[in-house]
Design a protein around this motif. Sequence first.
Motif, PDB file in Angstrom:
ATOM      1  N   SER A  86       0.846  -1.192   0.000  1.00 52.57           N
ATOM      2  CA  SER A  86       0.000   0.000   0.000  1.00 52.57           C
ATOM      3  C   SER A  86       0.883   1.244   0.000  1.00 52.57           C
ATOM      4  N   ALA A 105      -8.712  -0.609  -3.826  1.00 52.59           N
ATOM      5  CA  ALA A 105     -10.042  -0.533  -3.224  1.00 52.59           C
ATOM      6  C   ALA A 105     -11.071  -0.032  -4.229  1.00 52.59           C
ATOM      7  N   GLN A 126     -14.794  -5.238  -0.097  1.00 55.88           N
ATOM      8  CA  GLN A 126     -14.306  -4.528   1.084  1.00 55.88           C
ATOM      9  C   GLN A 126     -12.783  -4.514   1.035  1.00 55.88           C
ATOM     10  N   CYS A 127     -12.196  -3.470   1.571  1.00 55.89           N
ATOM     11  CA  CYS A 127     -10.742  -3.331   1.545  1.00 55.89           C
ATOM     12  C   CYS A 127     -10.297  -2.585   2.789  1.00 55.89           C
ATOM     13  N   ARG A 128      -9.214  -3.027   3.377  1.00 54.23           N
ATOM     14  CA  ARG A 128      -8.705  -2.343   4.569  1.00 54.23           C
ATOM     15  C   ARG A 128      -7.183  -2.271   4.531  1.00 54.23           C
ATOM     16  N   GLN A 129      -6.661  -1.318   5.282  1.00 60.95           N
ATOM     17  CA  GLN A 129      -5.225  -1.133   5.375  1.00 60.95           C
ATOM     18  C   GLN A 129      -4.670  -1.992   6.514  1.00 60.95           C
ATOM     19  N   GLN A 134      -2.312  -3.560   1.933  1.00 61.90           N
ATOM     20  CA  GLN A 134      -3.768  -3.433   1.795  1.00 61.90           C
ATOM     21  C   GLN A 134      -4.331  -4.811   1.505  1.00 61.90           C
ATOM     22  N   TYR A 135      -5.528  -5.047   2.047  1.00 61.80           N
ATOM     23  CA  TYR A 135      -6.144  -6.360   1.899  1.00 61.80           C
ATOM     24  C   TYR A 135      -7.580  -6.188   1.452  1.00 61.80           C
ATOM     25  N   GLY A 136      -7.892  -6.750   0.290  1.00 57.79           N
ATOM     26  CA  GLY A 136      -9.240  -6.632  -0.265  1.00 57.79           C
ATOM     27  C   GLY A 136      -9.890  -7.973  -0.466  1.00 57.79           C
TER      28      GLY A 136
END
Length: 215
Positions: A153, A182, A197-200, A207-209
């Motif tokens: 990221s 994202a 959905q995506c988060r740091q 980053q994980y989606g």
Amino acid sequence: MRDATPNAHAALMDQTYRYQRIFYDLTRKYYLFGRDALIDDLAPDADAHVLELACGTGRNLQLAEGKYPDCTFYGLDISSEMLVSAGKKLGTRVALAQADACHFEAAQLFGRDAFDRIFISYGISMIPDWQQALRQAFGALAPGGTLHVVDFSNLEGWPGWCRGLLHRWLTKFHVSPRLELASELDKIARELGGRAQCRQLYRGYAQYGVLRKTG
């Protein structure tokens, strides 16, 4: 391992990793964060079919196979050199194929055209047309299946010197963080029928989606 027609990107990856693959797993564990969390999050049902795109040396498939022994696993990579290492590690337990993640025929390569889980671990940052790779993966999902993606990221929570050092290192290996992950997952969900959905992770290191196919 079945072969597909090589192309310029395949040649570049083979050149890059012809020798790197030998100690790839040893070095990457220090900065490819989030891979094990992704494997934990897959949580496939028993007898599920799970595909990794850009599987590299097979490290993730080996861990996933051990964690979910009742599932069937498949791996695809554009680099024949990486697949040499993966084949040695996985033997005949996992079906491996050489192909481009942006354009592959799963039925031809693996004898099936849909998977319950597909994951890409630090792969989209090395795929030039990464948006197409995501769409291709989504198209290969079974209804209700999920696509899981972890990658670099923007490192917004890290010191500037650290960001600069990492980016210089990544450039040596033709790696470009995809900061629009994202928004691209959201776009695919809207257009093709899914939920994204995506988060740091780790203060913006990764980053994980997750993209679920609802259609």
